[in-house]
Each structure stands twice: as C-alpha cells, then as structure tokens.
Motif scaffolding. Sequence first.
Motif, PDB file in Angstrom:
ATOM      1  N   ALA A  42      71.023  25.013  77.677  1.00 58.35           N
ATOM      2  CA  ALA A  42      71.167  24.256  77.638  1.00 58.35           C
ATOM      3  C   ALA A  42      70.879  23.011  77.950  1.00 58.35           C
ATOM      4  CB  ALA A  42      72.634  24.075  78.989  1.00 58.35           C
ATOM      5  N   ALA A  43      69.701  23.034  78.107  1.00 55.62           N
ATOM      6  CA  ALA A  43      68.623  22.167  78.563  1.00 55.62           C
ATOM      7  C   ALA A  43      68.018  20.827  77.143  1.00 55.62           C
ATOM      8  CB  ALA A  43      67.253  22.333  79.214  1.00 55.62           C
ATOM      9  N   GLU A  44      67.862  22.609  76.646  1.00 56.91           N
ATOM     10  CA  GLU A  44      67.605  21.858  75.174  1.00 56.91           C
ATOM     11  C   GLU A  44      68.605  21.598  74.398  1.00 56.91           C
ATOM     12  OE1 GLU A  44      66.235  24.539  71.281  1.00 56.91           O
ATOM     13  OE2 GLU A  44      64.341  23.968  72.223  1.00 56.91           O
ATOM     14  N   MET A  45      69.399  22.082  74.308  1.00 58.58           N
ATOM     15  CA  MET A  45      70.718  21.686  73.336  1.00 58.58           C
ATOM     16  C   MET A  45      71.455  20.090  74.775  1.00 58.58           C
ATOM     17  SD  MET A  45      75.076  22.389  74.071  1.00 58.58           S
ATOM     18  CE  MET A  45      74.193  21.794  76.346  1.00 58.58           C
ATOM     19  N   LEU A  46      71.085  19.796  75.668  1.00 59.81           N
ATOM     20  CA  LEU A  46      71.417  18.262  76.011  1.00 59.81           C
ATOM     21  C   LEU A  46      70.524  17.535  75.668  1.00 59.81           C
ATOM     22  CD1 LEU A  46      72.206  17.672  79.058  1.00 59.81           C
ATOM     23  CD2 LEU A  46      70.843  16.234  78.551  1.00 59.81           C
ATOM     24  N   VAL A  47      68.861  18.165  75.222  1.00 60.27           N
ATOM     25  CA  VAL A  47      67.735  17.045  75.071  1.00 60.27           C
ATOM     26  C   VAL A  47      68.790  16.490  73.571  1.00 60.27           C
ATOM     27  CG1 VAL A  47      65.457  16.370  74.558  1.00 60.27           C
ATOM     28  CG2 VAL A  47      66.572  17.410  76.989  1.00 60.27           C
ATOM     29  N   PHE A  48      68.543  17.714  73.056  1.00 64.42           N
ATOM     30  CA  PHE A  48      68.793  17.227  71.775  1.00 64.42           C
ATOM     31  C   PHE A  48      70.024  16.049  70.771  1.00 64.42           C
ATOM     32  CE2 PHE A  48      66.141  20.892  69.981  1.00 64.42           C
ATOM     33  CZ  PHE A  48      65.484  20.512  70.230  1.00 64.42           C
ATOM     34  N   GLU A  49      71.139  16.869  72.063  1.00 61.13           N
ATOM     35  CA  GLU A  49      72.578  15.678  71.838  1.00 61.13           C
ATOM     36  C   GLU A  49      72.478  14.780  72.282  1.00 61.13           C
ATOM     37  OE1 GLU A  49      75.812  18.215  72.976  1.00 61.13           O
ATOM     38  OE2 GLU A  49      75.302  19.261  71.975  1.00 61.13           O
ATOM     39  N   LEU A  50      71.317  14.641  72.945  1.00 57.85           N
ATOM     40  CA  LEU A  50      70.824  13.164  73.526  1.00 57.85           C
ATOM     41  C   LEU A  50      70.698  12.632  72.484  1.00 57.85           C
ATOM     42  CD1 LEU A  50      69.621  11.898  76.926  1.00 57.85           C
ATOM     43  CD2 LEU A  50      68.452  10.939  75.136  1.00 57.85           C
ATOM     44  N   ARG A  51      69.621  12.815  72.647  1.00 57.87           N
ATOM     45  CA  ARG A  51      68.048  12.050  70.791  1.00 57.87           C
ATOM     46  C   ARG A  51      69.186  12.132  69.275  1.00 57.87           C
ATOM     47  NH1 ARG A  51      63.494  16.152  71.435  1.00 57.87           N
ATOM     48  NH2 ARG A  51      62.002  15.646  73.089  1.00 57.87           N
ATOM     49  N   ARG A  52      70.036  13.100  69.211  1.00 57.80           N
ATOM     50  CA  ARG A  52      71.219  12.637  68.245  1.00 57.80           C
ATOM     51  C   ARG A  52      72.175  11.130  68.133  1.00 57.80           C
ATOM     52  NH1 ARG A  52      70.460  18.252  67.543  1.00 57.80           N
ATOM     53  NH2 ARG A  52      72.135  18.065  68.564  1.00 57.80           N
ATOM     54  N   GLY A  53      72.260  11.152  69.728  1.00 57.59           N
ATOM     55  CA  GLY A  53      73.166   9.983  70.210  1.00 57.59           C
ATOM     56  C   GLY A  53      74.408  10.661  70.159  1.00 57.59           C
TER      57      GLY A  53
END
Length: 290
Positions: A256-267
């Motif tokens: 979940a942590a990895e997903m959230l970081v990647f989604e934030l980076r992708r906008g």
Amino acid sequence: MPIQWYPGHMAKAKREFQEKLKLVDVVLELVDARIPQSSRNPDLDSIIGDKPRVVILMKADLADPAQTEKWAAYFESQGVPTVSIDAQEGRDVQKVQQAAKKALTEQMKKRAEKSMKPRAIRAVIVGIPNVGKSTLINRMARKKVAQTGNKPGVTKAQQWIKYGKELELLDTPGILWPKFEDQEVGKRLALTGAIRDRLLYMDDIALYGMELLRKYYPGALAKRYRLDESEEELELLELLMRISEKRGFRDDYDRAAEMLVFELRRGQLGRVTLDRIEDVEEADDYDTTQ
C-alpha cells in the motif's frame, strides 16, 4: 534513517560539468515544479559563478498551476529568466531558447557592437536525477537522442545536441549534492523520485507524503481512495492500513505504501506542489528584518 544518495558517478559528473562550463554561454537549470526549492542544487551557485542562468520548471503538468505561476514570478524577481515546461507533451519547449536569449541580452549586445558574427548559443543542462533532462532534450531535438527513464541515474555521460540553428545543448547526468543539511529536502526528493527507491523505507516516505497532502491538499486522499469523513481523520498509519484494505491488499502495508507513493508521483492524487512559495516569501521577509 537519514536520507542521502551521492554515488561516485555524481562526483565525476560534477567535475566534468565544472570543466565544460567554460565552453558554454548559459546554464539551463532544471528543477521539479512540484519541489522548486528542494530540487535546486545548493552547490550550483558557487560552481557557475556569474554565468547567466535560466530556471526551467519541469513536470509542470504534475504541479499545482497556481503555485507554478508564483514560483516562476519569484525566480524572475531574482533576475533569473524562468519557464515552465510539460516536456512529456512538448508544450512550450520553444520558450527555452527565448529564455536563453533573454539571459544573454547583454552578451549578445556586446557581440553585435563589436560586429562579431552571430553564432549558436551554447547551453549546458543541469539538474537533479529524474528531473526530466533527457525528456526535454529529446523534445527539443525532435527525436530520441538521449535515453530516458522514470528513475534516477539514467543519463551516464555528457553529449552535445543541436536545437535548430540557434541553440546547442550539452546534456549532463543528474547531480545531487554530498549532504542534505535539511532532511525535509531529502524526504521531498525521495517522495518525487529523485533518489533510488531501494535506498528508502517506502512506508516512511508514504506517510510523509500523506502528511503533506493533508496539510496542503485536504480531501485529496479521500477523493482518490473513496474515504468517508471518519476514515479521513484517522491517524496516518491507521489511514494507510485502511487504504490498503480498500485496495484489496489486506494487511500488506508495504504494498500500500509503495502504491501511494507511485500514484502521487504520477499525479493520480492531483496536481500538487510540495514546496510552497508562501514559505519562501515568509523566510525572505524575515531575513530582510534582521
């Protein structure tokens, strides 16, 4: 765990950059529009000295447009020509050449007065890893001449690229600095992808990102992860676990942590700017009273 990343190739790239400076007329400093202050190398001022400079706000399509406009005005007020770029779509790339000419107004005037033959402007591109240097160069060259990748450390060597007849660009690998004096800077760099993920605790980075979103963009987490009002007010660790459950990860907290970081980076959590111009303006006002 303090965040730091300064592999050997960056020290080499820095030395090569210093050697090449005498060959160029202007420095194109690329910064991440989401963190315009944190993504500026503090060593750059001493390295380039009086060499004219242009600031290019990259990844503007991922940043808060109101904040980007204010940051551009701030840098312009410091006497530095500034442009914002969405290099992925190729918008406004021609403004880079215009800004370079603006930065060199005095030098070009002197050349004309001496009846010197016009020549292409020579510029060097510099910035932190994964800021979009190679993407910008490929857009300006209108073909793939520089390797790109959504991770730091892709560009390994320096190369010259022509942009039409009026601008020649020297690409360089991303350069960080040996020590982050302010760990907030390190965290912002990690959150936006300037530091290799394998060096990080992604859960810490995710929680930090959630904290900033709550502060600057309340409601962004609730909108993306369909949280109700009571869930949105949970303590951050509990909230991340709740997001994990909603995404079907059960108790896979790390996923979940990895997903959230990647989604934030992708906008996917919205267009966000995490370095706020208001904080810089407040600091400037404070300094002037000392």
